[in-house]
Design a protein around this motif. Structure first.
Motif, PDB file in Angstrom:
ATOM      1  N   GLY A  47      30.010  29.552  33.640  1.00  0.00           N
ATOM      2  CA  GLY A  47      31.235  29.459  34.408  1.00  0.00           C
ATOM      3  C   GLY A  47      32.348  28.776  33.645  1.00  0.00           C
ATOM      4  N   PHE A  48      33.330  28.325  34.393  1.00  0.00           N
ATOM      5  CA  PHE A  48      34.521  27.689  33.855  1.00  0.00           C
ATOM      6  C   PHE A  48      34.424  26.196  34.143  1.00  0.00           C
ATOM      7  N   CYS A  49      34.469  25.377  33.102  1.00  0.00           N
ATOM      8  CA  CYS A  49      34.295  23.932  33.251  1.00  0.00           C
ATOM      9  C   CYS A  49      35.637  23.223  33.100  1.00  0.00           C
ATOM     10  N   ASN A  50      35.819  22.159  33.871  1.00  0.00           N
ATOM     11  CA  ASN A  50      37.063  21.375  33.831  1.00  0.00           C
ATOM     12  C   ASN A  50      38.266  22.293  34.030  1.00  0.00           C
ATOM     13  N   TRP A  51      38.285  22.980  35.165  1.00  0.00           N
ATOM     14  CA  TRP A  51      39.307  23.984  35.437  1.00  0.00           C
ATOM     15  C   TRP A  51      40.298  23.511  36.488  1.00  0.00           C
ATOM     16  N   ASN A 110      36.062  18.921  37.657  1.00  0.00           N
ATOM     17  CA  ASN A 110      35.230  18.569  36.502  1.00  0.00           C
ATOM     18  C   ASN A 110      33.924  19.340  36.427  1.00  0.00           C
ATOM     19  N   GLU A 111      33.537  19.990  37.513  1.00  0.00           N
ATOM     20  CA  GLU A 111      32.301  20.758  37.487  1.00  0.00           C
ATOM     21  C   GLU A 111      32.542  22.132  36.857  1.00  0.00           C
ATOM     22  N   CYS A 112      31.452  22.829  36.568  1.00  0.00           N
ATOM     23  CA  CYS A 112      31.517  24.202  36.064  1.00  0.00           C
ATOM     24  C   CYS A 112      31.322  25.141  37.253  1.00  0.00           C
ATOM     25  N   LYS A 113      32.182  26.138  37.351  1.00  0.00           N
ATOM     26  CA  LYS A 113      32.118  27.060  38.473  1.00  0.00           C
ATOM     27  C   LYS A 113      32.341  28.485  37.976  1.00  0.00           C
ATOM     28  N   ILE A 114      31.539  29.418  38.458  1.00  0.00           N
ATOM     29  CA  ILE A 114      31.650  30.808  38.021  1.00  0.00           C
ATOM     30  C   ILE A 114      32.821  31.509  38.703  1.00  0.00           C
ATOM     31  N   TYR A 132      43.744  27.106  33.954  1.00  0.00           N
ATOM     32  CA  TYR A 132      43.522  26.203  32.823  1.00  0.00           C
ATOM     33  C   TYR A 132      42.048  25.843  32.785  1.00  0.00           C
ATOM     34  N   VAL A 133      41.468  25.879  31.595  1.00  0.00           N
ATOM     35  CA  VAL A 133      40.075  25.483  31.394  1.00  0.00           C
ATOM     36  C   VAL A 133      40.068  24.469  30.262  1.00  0.00           C
ATOM     37  N   GLY A 134      39.590  23.266  30.559  1.00  0.00           N
ATOM     38  CA  GLY A 134      39.598  22.205  29.553  1.00  0.00           C
ATOM     39  C   GLY A 134      41.003  21.841  29.110  1.00  0.00           C
ATOM     40  N   GLY A 135      41.979  21.980  30.006  1.00  0.00           N
ATOM     41  CA  GLY A 135      43.364  21.635  29.695  1.00  0.00           C
ATOM     42  C   GLY A 135      44.142  22.710  28.955  1.00  0.00           C
TER      43      GLY A 135
END
Length: 106
Positions: free
Chosen positions: A38-42, A65-69, A91-94
């Motif tokens: 998934g997408f982390c820190n989004w 802060n979690e990872c989500k698909i 945005y993912v990881g900023g």
């Protein structure tokens, strides 16, 4: 666009004229893509620009802060002060990964 194969970034707006009754943005993944981490820190932001492409409003989403698909965000109903564009950005990881815009016209 840097979204994994099998995923789509969607932006839905419902309303009339400058009135937005419903707005939603998110990622939809299918098949093998849905099995990833998934997408982390989004976060998902909404921005609004006038017809001269000047951004006059930003609704910055919370960083998750979690990872989500399937990250998703709704925005509140509103009436825009002028015609132009309504955009959403993932945005993912900023880092901005993808954007999608709708032109708001008469």
């Amino acid at each position: 666009m840097k979204i994994p194969t099998g995923c789509m970034f969607t932006h839905v707006i419902r309303g009339k004229g400058r009135r937005i009754n419903y707005q939603n943005a998110g990622v939809d993944c299918a098949f093998v893509a849905a099995l990833g981490s998934g997408f982390c820190n989004w976060r998902i932001d909404f921005t609004y620009a006038d017809t001269n492409n000047r951004v006059y409003r930003t609704s910055r989403g919370k960083t998750h802060n979690e990872c989500k698909i399937d990250p998703m965000r709704n925005n509140s109903p509103q009436t825009l002060p002028r015609y132009g564009r309504a955009c959403t950005h993932l945005y993912v990881g900023g880092v901005r990964r993808v954007s999608q815009c709708h032109h708001i016209t008469k």
